[in-house]
Design a protein around this motif. Structure first.
Motif, PDB file in Angstrom:
ATOM      1  N   LYS B  85     -13.443  -7.201   5.996  1.00 52.19           N
ATOM      2  CA  LYS B  85     -14.461  -6.181   5.692  1.00 52.19           C
ATOM      3  C   LYS B  85     -14.168  -4.833   6.358  1.00 52.19           C
ATOM      4  CE  LYS B  85     -18.456  -9.129   4.618  1.00 52.19           C
ATOM      5  NZ  LYS B  85     -17.935 -10.506   4.846  1.00 52.19           N
ATOM      6  N   GLY B  86     -13.238  -4.802   7.292  1.00 45.31           N
ATOM      7  CA  GLY B  86     -12.878  -3.548   7.949  1.00 45.31           C
ATOM      8  C   GLY B  86     -11.813  -2.748   7.212  1.00 45.31           C
ATOM      9  N   PHE B  87     -11.336  -3.268   6.069  1.00 49.27           N
ATOM     10  CA  PHE B  87     -10.205  -2.627   5.377  1.00 49.27           C
ATOM     11  C   PHE B  87     -10.546  -2.336   3.919  1.00 49.27           C
ATOM     12  CE2 PHE B  87      -8.512  -4.904   8.964  1.00 49.27           C
ATOM     13  CZ  PHE B  87      -7.533  -4.054   9.471  1.00 49.27           C
ATOM     14  N   ASP B  88     -10.129  -1.138   3.438  1.00 48.46           N
ATOM     15  CA  ASP B  88     -10.326  -0.827   2.019  1.00 48.46           C
ATOM     16  C   ASP B  88      -9.088  -1.276   1.226  1.00 48.46           C
ATOM     17  OD1 ASP B  88      -8.351   1.178   2.248  1.00 48.46           O
ATOM     18  OD2 ASP B  88      -9.821   2.780   2.546  1.00 48.46           O
ATOM     19  N   ASP B  89      -9.165  -1.141  -0.103  1.00 43.65           N
ATOM     20  CA  ASP B  89      -8.087  -1.649  -0.972  1.00 43.65           C
ATOM     21  C   ASP B  89      -6.727  -1.043  -0.620  1.00 43.65           C
ATOM     22  OD1 ASP B  89      -9.810  -3.254  -2.321  1.00 43.65           O
ATOM     23  OD2 ASP B  89      -9.937  -2.003  -4.125  1.00 43.65           O
ATOM     24  N   GLN B  90      -6.734   0.262  -0.411  1.00 41.84           N
ATOM     25  CA  GLN B  90      -5.480   0.961  -0.130  1.00 41.84           C
ATOM     26  C   GLN B  90      -4.848   0.456   1.182  1.00 41.84           C
ATOM     27  OE1 GLN B  90      -6.174   5.196  -0.058  1.00 41.84           O
ATOM     28  NE2 GLN B  90      -3.981   5.645  -0.161  1.00 41.84           N
ATOM     29  N   GLN B  91      -5.683   0.261   2.183  1.00 44.43           N
ATOM     30  CA  GLN B  91      -5.182  -0.227   3.484  1.00 44.43           C
ATOM     31  C   GLN B  91      -4.654  -1.657   3.356  1.00 44.43           C
ATOM     32  OE1 GLN B  91      -8.869   0.480   5.500  1.00 44.43           O
ATOM     33  NE2 GLN B  91      -8.271   2.500   6.257  1.00 44.43           N
ATOM     34  N   ILE B  92      -5.361  -2.457   2.586  1.00 44.44           N
ATOM     35  CA  ILE B  92      -4.903  -3.837   2.367  1.00 44.44           C
ATOM     36  C   ILE B  92      -3.569  -3.840   1.632  1.00 44.44           C
ATOM     37  CG2 ILE B  92      -5.392  -5.946   1.032  1.00 44.44           C
ATOM     38  CD1 ILE B  92      -8.357  -5.576   1.798  1.00 44.44           C
ATOM     39  N   ASP B  93      -3.437  -3.002   0.617  1.00 36.03           N
ATOM     40  CA  ASP B  93      -2.174  -2.932  -0.141  1.00 36.03           C
ATOM     41  C   ASP B  93      -1.007  -2.579   0.784  1.00 36.03           C
ATOM     42  OD1 ASP B  93      -3.600  -3.514  -2.409  1.00 36.03           O
ATOM     43  OD2 ASP B  93      -3.504  -1.487  -3.269  1.00 36.03           O
ATOM     44  N   ALA B  94      -1.229  -1.614   1.670  1.00 35.37           N
ATOM     45  CA  ALA B  94      -0.153  -1.161   2.560  1.00 35.37           C
ATOM     46  C   ALA B  94       0.229  -2.267   3.548  1.00 35.37           C
ATOM     47  CB  ALA B  94      -0.597   0.093   3.307  1.00 35.37           C
ATOM     48  N   ILE B  95      -0.769  -2.940   4.085  1.00 35.48           N
ATOM     49  CA  ILE B  95      -0.500  -4.023   5.042  1.00 35.48           C
ATOM     50  C   ILE B  95       0.236  -5.173   4.341  1.00 35.48           C
ATOM     51  CG2 ILE B  95      -1.593  -5.818   6.471  1.00 35.48           C
ATOM     52  CD1 ILE B  95      -3.784  -3.696   7.132  1.00 35.48           C
ATOM     53  N   ALA B  96      -0.198  -5.503   3.141  1.00 38.02           N
ATOM     54  CA  ALA B  96       0.424  -6.596   2.385  1.00 38.02           C
ATOM     55  C   ALA B  96       1.888  -6.280   2.091  1.00 38.02           C
ATOM     56  CB  ALA B  96      -0.355  -6.845   1.102  1.00 38.02           C
ATOM     57  N   ALA B  97       2.161  -5.039   1.683  1.00 46.21           N
ATOM     58  CA  ALA B  97       3.544  -4.649   1.378  1.00 46.21           C
ATOM     59  C   ALA B  97       4.416  -4.737   2.623  1.00 46.21           C
ATOM     60  CB  ALA B  97       3.561  -3.229   0.812  1.00 46.21           C
ATOM     61  N   TRP B  98       3.845  -4.360   3.759  1.00 42.82           N
ATOM     62  CA  TRP B  98       4.621  -4.396   5.011  1.00 42.82           C
ATOM     63  C   TRP B  98       4.942  -5.835   5.412  1.00 42.82           C
ATOM     64  CZ3 TRP B  98       3.702  -6.023  10.164  1.00 42.82           C
ATOM     65  CH2 TRP B  98       4.635  -5.555  11.096  1.00 42.82           C
ATOM     66  N   PHE B  99       3.936  -6.715   5.348  1.00 43.17           N
ATOM     67  CA  PHE B  99       4.201  -8.121   5.690  1.00 43.17           C
ATOM     68  C   PHE B  99       5.179  -8.758   4.711  1.00 43.17           C
ATOM     69  CE2 PHE B  99       0.632  -8.030   8.671  1.00 43.17           C
ATOM     70  CZ  PHE B  99       1.206  -8.730   9.712  1.00 43.17           C
ATOM     71  N   ALA B 100       5.060  -8.400   3.436  1.00 40.92           N
ATOM     72  CA  ALA B 100       5.974  -8.961   2.434  1.00 40.92           C
ATOM     73  C   ALA B 100       7.426  -8.586   2.752  1.00 40.92           C
ATOM     74  CB  ALA B 100       5.583  -8.469   1.046  1.00 40.92           C
ATOM     75  N   ALA B 101       7.602  -7.445   3.394  1.00 37.05           N
ATOM     76  CA  ALA B 101       8.953  -6.969   3.720  1.00 37.05           C
ATOM     77  C   ALA B 101       9.499  -7.532   5.027  1.00 37.05           C
ATOM     78  CB  ALA B 101       8.948  -5.434   3.779  1.00 37.05           C
TER      79      ALA B 101
END
Lengths: 419, 104
Positions: B85-101
């Motif tokens: 709940k502390g993260f918006d869509d854009q922030q989640i997308d960026a975090i997900a891309a970083w972990f995926a890498a």
């Protein structure tokens, strides 16, 4: 203590790094003081993010003893050795370990003085000294008194002492825990401790009672703890709040007496969790304010009192973030990233930080509190709508699952920091 | 509690994400805001006997879906709903891309 060899090693490392400050890539010398969850994380993260940095970790103890899960040691659920971690893993990342104490900081000359008098120059300094006991804040409680009435709020010999006292106590004895006013290290810690001691008493010394004398009217995860106490340890734990006269005003170590404005409690075992302040080196460096803690800006956690010195972990004032190992680790990673940016002449972006704290009410009964934080009006503020505690009403194995998450978290974070 | 993230990630997605994340030579990247806090629980290394799933090297779309479902409550959780709940869509997308890498 610093040997001549470590000193020479440090000097050599520092002189190698000296000429490269002006390069476009981040390079330079960062000194980190304090090898706990904050400092060890900061040191190795700096080295991982920017291998060109010369990073020196100043820590006198060869082994770190972790506070999270040390309440399990009191309840004979773990041994103190399971709380202990060396610095081999940190050194393998390229961090130079100076196994000595920092005795002074010259903020304008940018040097840290070590026990042997040698000076360690830095471009950026990270202080993560944790807490010191605020000796003198509670009448009667000094270093000698702590040998009779242990605080066990720095894990190690004090933890072992408190466990020995509990084991030596006759069944039917009164255990008193004194809990301090805010702020202090690990806000749910006194209540997790009460829970796990109660768990142990119920099995081994079932006629005993546990009294919590509190200098507060409310505490972290309060309803979760109190509901669990009523369910698991009925009649065993009594909590006396500030407004009920719970504030401990003095102690007498000779008679194990704990004094409030309204009563004198003669304890069989007295665990005095005393008022605390930032570790001594923070006071010496001039980064602590009148509260005893260290104000910092919320992006790189640079001191608002002394430029070039960053403070992370329990000693810093971190807005809404509590003083926890998780928080120290999270802050240290953000701080390390920001220092790499600053040394390269770039501006660090606004961070987001998470805190998660698990407490055990029994070995298979875990509860948690979480928060998400960002810089807002100059402080780290809770992001509204996020965070909070475990639900009061749960079904199935929820509490057991959180207990498993707690132990998994401990294994993970200690591997990340020391592994 | 079930964890769909335990599904194995696709190696091709990992390679693609790594190449996209290239650029100036740096030993490691601190990640977008919020990412570094996650590793306190979600380890970079394999942790024996941990019940907390690793997310390094997972498919970004899986991480995104999980975070959104945790946030909405569609997927039950203990602590992750409160954190998401502390993260918006854009922030989640960026975090997900970083972990995926990150290396799986």
């Amino acid at each position: 203590m610093a040997t001549r060899r470590t000193f020479l090693k440090l000097t050599a490392a520092a002189s190698l790094a000296a000429p490269s400050i002006a390069s476009a890539q981040a390079s330079g010398r960062v000194v980190v003081v304090g090898g706990g969850f904050g400092g060890a994380t900061a040191a190795r993260t700096l080295k991982v993010l920017e291998p060109k940095l010369t990073v020196t970790l100043v820590e006198p103890n060869p082994v770190f003893t972790a506070c999270p899960f040390s309440n399990n040691v009191l309840a004979a659920l773990r041994e103190i050795s399971q709380q202990q971690f060396g610095y081999d893993g940190v050194q393998k990342t390229g961090v130079v370990l100076a196994q000595t104490a920092a005795t002074a900081v010259d903020a304008s000359g940018k040097t840290v003085t070590l026990t042997d008098g040698s000076k360690l120059p830095y471009d950026r300094l990270v202080l993560s000294p944790g807490i010191d006991i605020n000796w003198g804040a509670l009448p009667g409680y000094d270093e000698a008194a702590a040998e009779k009435m242990p605080h066990a709020w720095k894990a190690g010999a004090q933890t072992v002492l408190l466990r020995q006292q509990l084991q030596a106590m006759d069944d039917g004895g009164l255990v008193v825990i004194s809990s301090p006013a805010n702020p202090f290290r690990c806000p749910p810690g006194p209540y997790e401790r009460a829970s796990l001691i109660a768990y142990w008493l119920k099995i081994w010394k079932p006629k005993s009672k546990l009294l919590i004398l509190d200098s507060k009217d409310a505490f972290s995860k309060q309803r979760l703890f109190q509901n669990a106490w009523a369910q698991l340890y009925p009649g065993l734990i009594e909590w006396v709040s500030l407004s009920q006269g719970g504030k401990v005003t003095a102690v007498d170590p000779a008679t194990l007496t704990v004094v409030t404005d309204f009563a004198r409690h003669k304890a069989a075992v007295a665990n005095i969790i005393p008022p605390q302040k930032a570790g001594t080196i923070a006071q010496k460096a001039g980064v602590a304010d009148r509260t005893g803690w260290c104000p910092v800006e919320p992006v790189a956690f640079e001191s608002t009192l002394q430029p070039g010195i960053h403070v992370v972990g329990d000693s810093a004032i971190m807005g809404g973030m509590p003083k926890s190992a998780f928080a120290a680790n999270a802050q240290a990673k953000v701080c390390a990233g920001a220092i790499v940016e600053l040394l390269a002449g770039r501006k660090p972006v606004d961070p987001i930080l998470i805190n998660t704290c698990y407490s055990l009410v029994a070995p298979d009964y875990g509860i948690s509190v979480a928060g998400v934080y960002r810089p807002d009006k100059g402080v780290l503020a809770d992001i509204p709508g996020a965070g909070g505690t475990s639900p009061l009403e749960v079904v199935g194995g929820f509490r057991g699952q959180e207990a498993l998450f707690a132990s998994s978290w401990f294994k993970t974070i200690t591997t990340e920091v020391f592994g | 509690m079930r964890h769909r993230l335990l599904l194995p990630a696709l190696a091709s997605a990992l390679l693609l994400a790594s190449s996209l994340a290239g650029g100036p030579v740096r030993a490691a990247d601190a990640g977008p805001p919020g990412a570094s806090s996650c590793t306190g629980c979600h380890a970079a290394k394999r942790i024996p006997d941990s019940v907390i799933p690793r997310i390094a090297g997972r498919k970004a779309s899986d991480i995104v879906q999980f975070m959104r479902e945790y946030r909405s409550g569609a997927w039950p959780s203990s602590v992750m709903g409160r954190i998401a709940k502390g993260f918006d869509d854009q922030q989640i997308d960026a975090i997900a891309a970083w972990f995926a890498a990150q290396p799986e």
